[in-house]
Scaffold this active site. Structure first.
Site, PDB file in Angstrom:
ATOM      1  N   HIS A  19     -13.458 -35.273  83.968  1.00 46.01           N
ATOM      2  CA  HIS A  19     -14.865 -34.854  83.961  1.00 46.01           C
ATOM      3  C   HIS A  19     -15.685 -35.545  85.057  1.00 46.01           C
ATOM      4  CE1 HIS A  19     -17.179 -32.032  81.828  1.00 46.01           C
ATOM      5  NE2 HIS A  19     -17.824 -32.815  80.991  1.00 46.01           N
ATOM      6  N   ASN A  66     -24.125 -34.098  79.957  1.00 43.94           N
ATOM      7  CA  ASN A  66     -24.833 -33.005  79.290  1.00 43.94           C
ATOM      8  C   ASN A  66     -26.327 -32.972  79.576  1.00 43.94           C
ATOM      9  OD1 ASN A  66     -22.314 -32.540  78.268  1.00 43.94           O
ATOM     10  ND2 ASN A  66     -22.845 -32.843  76.131  1.00 43.94           N
ATOM     11  N   ASP A  91     -16.046 -30.611  88.029  1.00 39.09           N
ATOM     12  CA  ASP A  91     -14.737 -30.227  87.519  1.00 39.09           C
ATOM     13  C   ASP A  91     -14.823 -28.875  86.825  1.00 39.09           C
ATOM     14  OD1 ASP A  91     -14.779 -31.014  84.223  1.00 39.09           O
ATOM     15  OD2 ASP A  91     -16.298 -31.919  85.501  1.00 39.09           O
ATOM     16  N   ASN A 112     -20.932 -27.976  80.569  1.00 35.37           N
ATOM     17  CA  ASN A 112     -22.219 -28.394  80.005  1.00 35.37           C
ATOM     18  C   ASN A 112     -23.146 -29.026  81.036  1.00 35.37           C
ATOM     19  OD1 ASN A 112     -21.729 -27.479  77.392  1.00 35.37           O
ATOM     20  ND2 ASN A 112     -20.673 -29.372  76.820  1.00 35.37           N
TER      21      ASN A 112
END
Length: 200
Positions: A19, A66, A91, A112
């Site tokens: 991530h 997020n 990613d 997100n």
């Protein structure tokens, strides 16, 4: 000025997870351009410099993934950039490991961080560099997968992707988005169907 934003999560526990490939892409670009990305500003770590005579700001939001949109909104205001002058590196589980794709605009998909950016700034019209992290085996918990430290073999591919992402950004800035798409979207990968709006 160009604003280059890499998405990830702050903190050493996230440093080498799939991530955080956006952060790794910015780090690779910073090394190539000899820019230090270490100044706290606009909920991010920021570094200023030039690529081929063009002013750029490199940024790694420190809001957690997020909530990336909060940092990006502040960054756009701080550097007086429009969305079309921003490139986002992130990613993408929809692409196989090691595959890079450049897009001019489009939806957030399942990401997100990208959802937060689009929702916060009210626009999806910004270039982005997608870095593939699709697992090569069935994964029950995708959220856990993207936050798990990468295997040694994956780390080597991630380093190559980060360098390619840096090249893609340089090409976007110096030659335009179409040139970057022509170069990087033709890289060897799985067969793809006809182009659609998500490939723009």
């Amino acid at each position: 000025m160009w604003l280059i934003v890499g998405l990830g999560n702050p903190g050493p526990e996230y440093g080498w997870t799939p991530h955080n490939l956006g952060f790794l892409g910015v780090d690779a670009l910073a090394e190539r351009a000899r820019i230090r990305v270490e100044r706290p500003e606009a909920k991010s770590l920021v570094g200023l410099g030039q690529i081929a005579g063009q002013e750029i700001a490199l940024a790694k939001p420190h809001t957690m993934m997020n909530l990336s949109g909060l940092a990006v909104r502040d960054l756009l205001e701080r550097f007086e950039c429009g969305p079309e002058e921003m490139v986002v590196l992130y990613d993408d589980v929809a692409l196989p490991w090691g595959m890079l794709r450049v897009r001019q605009r489009g939806s957030a998909g399942s990401h997100n961080g990208l959802k937060s950016i689009i929702g916060t700034i009210g626009s999806s019209d910004f270039p982005r560099v997608r870095m593939g992290i699709q697992p090569d085996h069935p994964v029950g918990d995708l959220a856990a997968y993207v936050l798990r430290p990468m295997r040694k073999a994956d780390l080597e591919i991630a380093a190559e992707m980060a360098d390619q992402a840096a090249e893609a950004v340089e090409l976007i800035i110096t030659r335009g988005i179409a040139q970057a798409m022509n170069r990087f979207n033709r890289r060897v990968g799985p067969p793809e169907g006809p182009a659609n709006e998500n490939d723009l």
